[in-house]
Design a protein around this motif. Structure first.
Motif, PDB file in Angstrom:
ATOM      1  N   GLU A  29      -6.010   8.450  -2.574  1.00 37.47           N
ATOM      2  CA  GLU A  29      -5.600   9.113  -4.174  1.00 37.47           C
ATOM      3  C   GLU A  29      -5.711  10.608  -3.981  1.00 37.47           C
ATOM      4  N   PHE A  30      -4.837  11.408  -4.353  1.00 33.42           N
ATOM      5  CA  PHE A  30      -4.707  12.865  -4.387  1.00 33.42           C
ATOM      6  C   PHE A  30      -4.790  13.356  -5.787  1.00 33.42           C
ATOM      7  N   TYR A  31      -5.630  14.241  -6.071  1.00 36.94           N
ATOM      8  CA  TYR A  31      -5.700  14.856  -7.529  1.00 36.94           C
ATOM      9  C   TYR A  31      -5.449  16.282  -7.492  1.00 36.94           C
ATOM     10  N   ASP A  55       4.011   8.265  -7.671  1.00 37.09           N
ATOM     11  CA  ASP A  55       3.876   7.676  -6.200  1.00 37.09           C
ATOM     12  C   ASP A  55       3.968   9.195  -5.166  1.00 37.09           C
ATOM     13  N   VAL A  56       3.348   9.011  -4.013  1.00 40.43           N
ATOM     14  CA  VAL A  56       3.430   9.827  -3.124  1.00 40.43           C
ATOM     15  C   VAL A  56       4.339   9.586  -1.966  1.00 40.43           C
ATOM     16  N   ALA A  57       5.059  10.418  -1.700  1.00 45.70           N
ATOM     17  CA  ALA A  57       6.255  10.197  -0.590  1.00 45.70           C
ATOM     18  C   ALA A  57       5.747  10.274   0.832  1.00 45.70           C
ATOM     19  N   LEU A  58       4.520   9.781   1.078  1.00 47.92           N
ATOM     20  CA  LEU A  58       3.914   9.950   2.376  1.00 47.92           C
ATOM     21  C   LEU A  58       3.828   8.711   2.941  1.00 47.92           C
ATOM     22  N   PRO A  59       4.010   8.476   4.297  1.00 47.66           N
ATOM     23  CA  PRO A  59       3.571   7.102   4.997  1.00 47.66           C
ATOM     24  C   PRO A  59       1.991   6.951   4.984  1.00 47.66           C
ATOM     25  N   VAL A  60       1.912   5.362   4.853  1.00 47.53           N
ATOM     26  CA  VAL A  60       0.592   5.083   4.953  1.00 47.53           C
ATOM     27  C   VAL A  60      -0.091   5.194   6.213  1.00 47.53           C
ATOM     28  N   ASN A  91       1.006  -1.219  -0.019  1.00 48.18           N
ATOM     29  CA  ASN A  91      -0.084  -0.048   0.081  1.00 48.18           C
ATOM     30  C   ASN A  91       0.858   1.378   0.158  1.00 48.18           C
ATOM     31  N   HIS A  92       0.638   2.007  -0.747  1.00 51.58           N
ATOM     32  CA  HIS A  92       1.097   3.308  -0.837  1.00 51.58           C
ATOM     33  C   HIS A  92       0.190   4.308  -1.853  1.00 51.58           C
ATOM     34  N   TYR A  93       0.445   5.600  -1.546  1.00 56.39           N
ATOM     35  CA  TYR A  93      -0.612   6.685  -2.224  1.00 56.39           C
ATOM     36  C   TYR A  93      -0.081   7.107  -3.331  1.00 56.39           C
ATOM     37  N   HIS A  94      -1.210   7.695  -4.248  1.00 55.15           N
ATOM     38  CA  HIS A  94      -0.863   8.174  -5.377  1.00 55.15           C
ATOM     39  C   HIS A  94      -1.354   9.789  -5.386  1.00 55.15           C
ATOM     40  N   PHE A  95      -0.636  10.277  -6.498  1.00 57.64           N
ATOM     41  CA  PHE A  95      -1.126  11.745  -7.083  1.00 57.64           C
ATOM     42  C   PHE A  95      -1.511  11.350  -8.484  1.00 57.64           C
ATOM     43  N   VAL A  96      -2.742  12.166  -8.924  1.00 63.63           N
ATOM     44  CA  VAL A  96      -3.065  11.944 -10.372  1.00 63.63           C
ATOM     45  C   VAL A  96      -3.020  13.420 -10.738  1.00 63.63           C
TER      46      VAL A  96
END
Ligand code: ZN
Ligand code: MN
Length: 134
Positions: free
Chosen positions: A119-121, A92-97, A78-83
């Protein structure tokens, strides 16, 4: 293992390698174009089937965005994404889950929470810089 079995293994291995070698979160079509360079007789259907098997085995992630094509991620953790709404890239987003969100929800609603997706937009840094340079 028979020849057919070896072929299946080879196709699956190649598709996994292609996904692990990029951080662009490609579509199945892109994976197919790459795979064809090494296995010219591979079909798009085979690529889809292998993506589904790899996803089921927890080796990759599928990122679906509603009506548009799914994108695939060779990183199954699991990791976060920026669209980026401008260039369409998925980064890929460099933030901890934040697993504490799962605990918070479990406590609040008494659900069994297994995972979460975030997801970040917005507009990516490259697009912002390109705009500024105009
Ligand atoms: Zn962008
Ligand atoms: Mn990713």
């Amino acid at each position: 293992m028979g020849r057919a079995g070896q072929r299946v293994t080879r196709q699956k291995k190649l598709i996994l390698e292609i996904l692990r070698s990029t951080n662009t979160h490609p579509t199945a079509d892109w994976v197919y174009e790459q795979a064809r360079k090494q296995l010219p007789d591979i079909s798009l259907g085979t690529v889809y089937r292998n993506l589904s098997v790899l996803k089921g085995a927890g080796e990759i992630m599928e990122l679906s965005y509603g009506s548009t094509f799914s994108r695939y991620d060779g990183n199954p953790h699991n990791h976060y994404h920026f669209v980026c709404e401008k260039c369409g890239r998925v980064l890929d987003v460099a933030l901890p889950v934040r697993t504490e969100l799962e605990e918070e929800l479990a406590l609040k609603e008494a659900h069994l929470v297994r995972s979460h997706r975030l997801e970040f937009y917005g507009v990516c840094r490259d697009c912002l810089e390109a705009d500024r340079a105009k």
